[in-house]
Design a protein around this motif. Structure first.
Motif, short mmCIF file in Angstrom:
data_model
loop_
_atom_site.label_atom_id
_atom_site.label_comp_id
_atom_site.label_asym_id
_atom_site.label_seq_id
_atom_site.Cartn_x
_atom_site.Cartn_y
_atom_site.Cartn_z
N ALA A 169 -10.16 13.73 6.41
CA ALA A 169 -11.15 14.55 5.79
C ALA A 169 -10.86 15.63 4.77
N GLY A 170 -12.40 15.81 4.22
CA GLY A 170 -12.13 16.99 2.77
C GLY A 170 -11.44 17.93 3.55
N ASP A 171 -10.91 18.44 4.29
CA ASP A 171 -9.87 19.45 4.68
C ASP A 171 -8.98 19.29 5.26
N ASP A 172 -8.40 17.59 4.96
CA ASP A 172 -7.16 17.35 5.44
C ASP A 172 -6.52 17.33 4.18
N LEU A 173 -6.89 17.43 2.97
CA LEU A 173 -6.12 17.34 1.96
C LEU A 173 -5.52 18.50 1.40
N ARG A 174 -5.38 19.30 1.98
CA ARG A 174 -4.14 20.91 1.43
C ARG A 174 -2.65 20.03 1.50
N LEU A 175 -2.73 19.49 2.50
CA LEU A 175 -0.83 19.38 2.66
C LEU A 175 -0.34 17.81 1.95
N LEU A 176 -1.34 16.70 1.65
CA LEU A 176 -1.43 15.95 1.18
C LEU A 176 -1.34 16.95 -0.42
N SER A 177 -1.68 17.52 -0.75
CA SER A 177 -1.62 18.36 -2.05
C SER A 177 -0.97 18.99 -2.29
N THR A 178 -0.33 19.90 -0.78
CA THR A 178 0.68 20.61 -1.52
C THR A 178 2.40 19.58 -2.29
N ILE A 179 2.17 18.54 -0.97
CA ILE A 179 3.15 18.04 -1.66
C ILE A 179 3.26 17.15 -2.70
N THR A 180 1.92 17.17 -3.48
CA THR A 180 1.85 16.26 -4.46
C THR A 180 2.34 17.24 -5.74
N PHE A 181 1.59 18.31 -5.43
CA PHE A 181 2.01 19.54 -6.11
C PHE A 181 3.42 19.79 -6.59
N LEU A 182 4.63 20.10 -5.19
CA LEU A 182 5.82 19.77 -5.33
C LEU A 182 6.37 18.96 -6.04
N LEU A 183 5.86 17.39 -5.81
CA LEU A 183 6.20 16.70 -6.28
C LEU A 183 5.96 17.03 -8.05
N ARG A 184 5.14 16.86 -8.89
CA ARG A 184 4.92 17.66 -9.78
C ARG A 184 5.88 17.60 -10.10
N LEU A 185 5.86 19.25 -9.66
CA LEU A 185 6.79 20.88 -10.45
C LEU A 185 7.60 19.33 -10.67
N PHE A 186 8.44 18.61 -8.97
CA PHE A 186 10.15 18.19 -9.22
C PHE A 186 10.11 17.02 -10.78
N GLN A 187 9.02 16.36 -10.79
CA GLN A 187 8.94 16.01 -11.97
C GLN A 187 8.65 16.24 -13.64
N VAL A 188 8.48 17.66 -13.47
CA VAL A 188 8.46 18.58 -15.12
C VAL A 188 9.89 18.89 -15.00
N SER A 189 10.28 19.51 -13.69
CA SER A 189 11.75 19.97 -13.66
C SER A 189 12.96 18.92 -14.89
N ILE A 190 12.75 17.42 -13.93
CA ILE A 190 13.47 16.38 -14.32
C ILE A 190 13.72 16.12 -15.99
N LEU A 191 11.78 15.86 -16.01
CA LEU A 191 11.38 15.58 -17.72
C LEU A 191 11.98 16.57 -18.47
#
Length: 891
Positions: free
Chosen positions: A28-50
């Motif tokens: 459902a649309g309200d199930d994406l909070r957890l996925l977006s949180t994990i993806t957001f942390l992944l993005r921050l991790f990518q930025v820091s490594i780059l």
């Protein structure tokens, strides 16, 4: 009209709980909070490594001549192109990661709006998700670019390192590194970036493939429309699904749990039950909706129970509103106070003499008084004792006489006496051990009503005898699960013990042949497990049939020399064949069976799978004359039939079939399903059966009616949720106190009369109407099924779930370092089948069904009553049979 209908269908789909991005997804649309949180942390991790990689590229001392002189690159322009492309790609990827992080923040915010059924606040989520899918192309390009950069970098650096001898000494003097990749830390970081890009691209790609597959299938169905399915088509669909599920599960378990004997016809009855329960629901739900609804239902049940308790204790509550209930509570609780008994004795001494009965029969009077208050047909018990000395002994040592006196007293309590009762309950007096709250389901509403149940008395011979036999024979029922249960309950030493026993006492089928052992495995571990678990001799196993199929239940016949009984124990659910028998829930008429075995089965029903299992065991006993020979070879021995779970239901039915031939038999049913017998047959089975139920065990509460109520309650909870779904899940982490639980459902749910209009709730009302029509079409499903025999309920009084089976070496070490000393953990009470008519959701509802835990609870209870390990003498066994026979005659 076609365009309008299409737009209407599209609008209806969008407002449903499941997320629709071109096609319906399983989230459902309200199930994406957890996925977006994990993806957001992944993005921050990518930025820091780059940033780290870019800093290495910019600060490293580049020497193009090294690569030119070693022949790794053609000229300096090629080197600069490679170097600049790497830096540009690094900064571009950083920019993409930052933009992706911002998109995830937007998804996180929008996903937290609205409720599961009110999705208007999340409408903008669909275009954002579509844009995110379009960025998948950039993700794939970034992954490919990063991979090419890694390959080229490793190629150039490896080439330069291997050709260092071609460089002049003026270049190689001092500490010299040809490229950054020689740095081990940088080398690892680069591969981590490649892995994060792979994760960032693969999972969205799989989702997109799923969407494309659904779109292609829908286009295909537009060209070749699918014919409208009838009930038979739905049943065949369920048969295929069940078959595939069992086949895959059997392969994954290497057929240790059976499954190889199942055929296509084995799933027919299961498909019918699943079709009636789930098919054509027309409801759009996702797994997270069910999880949130379960949390809300748990909180609502606890709130209703707390409210009932508070209403019972407050002034002007239940005692003032329901005089009949207050009178019954007074008779059955306050009368246990000796001072109150003395007052009643002075006021009306003849009533006491006329109502004197045995303590065991007084117990039944109490249960019948409780049933009588609910409109059930009452049973009148007569005095069985003509010996005045025996009456005095029962009055002095037991509570059954006092309880019967309280139940049959014609005096009505005064307001002062009712207030005394309320004060005793409010003060936490011992009367609370007899007070409980029954979950009832009226007009699709959940509520609790206070009930009173007799507590087992250490002074009652009948209570102690039933408890002692339960503790003894539950171990026999546990042993029937053979080596798999032995290894589960003895994880640290079980395999070594069985292997050592196989070496010392070889029982392999190639070396030994046992006429009385059928269907054992090659190593003979099933027989060895029974001998080790029960500490008996091989000669005490009179017969063991371990064959298993749908309607074929493994069972044992054991001679218990210490207790002078022949025991038939039937294994519970352990294989896929047993699961098929469990789900074959449709009631089977007992009319023909009753005519064959000499009892009245007209209008009565039994669980189809359990009836088939009992009939097969009976035919096997008659075919080999095993039981007849065992009883003839052991004169004076009693007959006990036991089982756990599925085996308990089969044992109750087998006892009904053998009752005419062996009138003194007794069945001990541990955690039986809640759909074994119809009501009259279950009431008649009290003459020869007793069911043992542990705390919140879900299986004795399972019936078609209770499952239907649970299904409807869960769906209704989805419509009643008035907060975003993440707040429902957050409530699990909040401290649970009585005050917070009493107000939590009001913060999460709409009132039952305040449910907002939505397409989902309209579909739910239509769904309930269709289910009612199906039940009317299938008369068998309208039969109310229940638990067999008398019901002994073991209520846990401690929150510490100690003495559980060891799950790992850490648990074993913990038990050795800090063994649990708590012994009095349960209150034992006789309960009514109505108390188990609805499913009470709790954290231990599955745990309480595990046979080891049932056996342990009975051992702890027997020890707390001071009767653990005591063997039954023939006099006590005859006493039990005489009590039951006398109760039957006087009813």
């Amino acid at each position: 009209q076609v365009i309008a209908r299409t737009l209407a269908q599209k609008r209806d789909i969008i407002i449903m709980p499941a997320l629709v991005v071109w096609e319906r997804l399983i989230v459902a649309g309200d199930d994406l909070r957890l996925l977006s949180t994990i993806t957001f942390l992944l993005r921050l991790f990518q930025v820091s490594i780059l940033i780290y990689i870019a800093a290495n590229f910019l600060t490293f001392e580049h020497r193009p001549e090294v690569f030119i002189l070693t022949g790794c690159v053609a000229d300096e322009d090629v080197y600069r192109m490679w170097h600049n492309s790497a830096i540009a790609g690094c900064f571009f990827t950083m920019a993409y990661s930052v933009v992706g992080a911002l998109i995830e923040i937007i998804i996180f915010i929008i996903s937290g709006r609205g409720t599961p059924t009110e999705t208007e606040a999340r409408r903008r989520l669909v275009p954002v998700c579509k844009f995110n899918f379009f960025m998948l192309t950039i993700r794939v390009m970034g992954f490919v670019f990063a991979l090419v950069c890694l390959v080229l970098t490793e190629k150039f650096c490896t080439c330069a390192r291997h050709n260092m001898h071609l460089l002049p000494e003026s270049i190689t003097q001092g500490h010299f590194e040809p490229c950054p990749i020689s740095n081990r830390e940088w080398y690892v970081v680069l591969r981590v970036v490649i892995f994060t890009f792979a994760c960032d691209a693969v999972f969205p790609a799989l989702t997109l493939i799923f969407i494309l597959r659904q779109s292609i299938y829908r286009c295909y169905r537009r060209i070749r429309p699918k014919k409208e399915r009838n009930v038979e088509d739905v049943q065949r669909s369920w048969e295929v699904k069940c078959k595939r599920c069992c086949e895959c599960s059997s392969l994954m378990t290497c057929y240790m749990c059976g499954g190889q004997k199942l055929t296509a016809g084995s799933y027919a009855d299961v498909a019918i039950a699943l079709t009636d329960f789930f098919a054509d629901d027309g409801l759009d739900t996702v797994p997270s909706d069910i999880a949130a609804a379960m949390i809300c239902l748990v909180n609502l049940q606890k709130q209703k129970q707390i409210d009932c308790k508070n209403d019972l204790l407050k002034e002007g509550g239940i005692f003032a509103k329901d005089r009949r209930l207050a009178t019954r509570l007074w008779k059955q609780l306050v009368a246990f106070d000796p001072t109150v008994i003395a007052k009643q004795e002075t006021a009306n001494p003849p009533a006491m003499k006329n109502n004197a009965v045995d303590i065991e029969l007084g117990l039944n009077v109490h249960v019948n008084e409780h049933s009588n208050s609910n409109g059930d047909e009452s049973l009148s018990w007569k005095s069985q004792s003509s010996n005045e000395e025996e009456k005095e002994e029962l009055t002095e040592n037991g509570t059954g006489y006092l309880e019967q006196l309280a139940s049959t007293s014609s005096l009505q309590p005064t307001d002062t006496e009712l207030e005394l009762l309320r004060q005793k309950i409010l003060a936490g007096d011992d009367v609370n051990s007899r007070l409980d709250f029954r979950l009832v389901h009226k007009q699709s509403s959940i509520s609790f009503v206070p009930t009173v149940s007799p507590v087992l008395s250490p002074q009652s011979p009948f209570d102690c005898l039933v408890l002692r036999e339960g503790s003894r024979y539950c171990a026999v029922a546990l042993a029937s699960y053979s080596w798999m249960m032995f290894l589960w309950t003895n994880k640290c030493t079980g395999a070594c013990r069985l292997t050592g026993d196989s070496i010392v006492h070889p029982r392999c089928s190639c070396c030994h042949s046992y006429d009385n052992i059928v269907g054992d495995n090659f190593c003979g571990w099933k027989q060895a497990t029974i001998l080790k678990s029960l500490d008996i001799r091989e000669s005490d196993i009179l017969y063991a049939n371990f064959r298993n199929d749908v309607g074929v239940n493994p069972y044992l016949i054991i001679r218990d020399e210490a207790w002078k009984t022949i025991v038939i124990t039937i294994r519970g659910t352990l294989s896929f064949e047993d699961m098929i028998s469990d789900v074959t829930i449709s009631p089977k008429s007992l009319y023909e069976i009753g005519k064959q075995f000499g009892f009245d089965g007209e209008g009565e029903f039994c669980h189809s799978g359990m009836l088939a299992g009992a009939k097969w065991i009976y035919d096997d006993l008659e075919r080999h004359k095993i039981l007849d020979e065992a009883m003839a070879a052991n004169p004076g021995f009693g007959l006990r039939i036991t089982g756990h779970s599925l085996g308990a239901g089969v044992a109750a039915m087998l006892g009904r079939l053998l009752k005419k031939q062996y009138p003194s038999l007794y069945c001990l049913c541990f955690s039986p399903p809640g759909c074994v017998f119809s009501e009259r047959t279950a009431r008649e089975s009290k003459d020869y059966a007793c069911s043992y139920v542990l705390h919140n065990d879900i299986v004795p509460r399972l019936s078609y009616e209770s499952l239907s109520n649970l299904r409807n309650d869960l769906i209704e909870m989805i419509a009643r949720i008035k907060v975003p779904k993440h707040k429902v899940f957050d409530s699990v982490c909040t401290p649970r106190t009585e005050k917070s639980l009493s107000s939590l459902p009001d913060r999460l749910l709409h009132g039952k009369e305040e449910i907002p209009e939505s397409r989902f709730y309209t579909d739910f009302e239509d769904f309930k109407m269709r289910q009612s029509q199906r039940q009317a079409e299938r008369d068998g499903l309208n039969v109310k099924m229940t638990v067999p025999g008398r019901i002994l309920h073991m209520v846990r009084t401690s929150a510490d779930l100690s003495h559980t089976p060891c799950n790992c070496l850490v648990s074993c070490a913990k038990c050795c370092i800090r063994p649990c000393t708590e012994r009095k953990k349960y209150k034992l009470r006789w309960t009514d089948a109505e108390d188990l008519s609805e499913i009470y959701i709790s954290e231990t509802m599955m745990f309480d069904h595990f046979p080891y835990n049932v056996a342990h609870a009975l051992d702890v209870a027997a020890e707390s009553y001071g009767i653990a390990g005591q063997a039954n003498c023939v006099h006590e066994r005859d006493q039990l049979e005489n009590i039951l026979e006398g109760a039957k005659k006087d009813s």
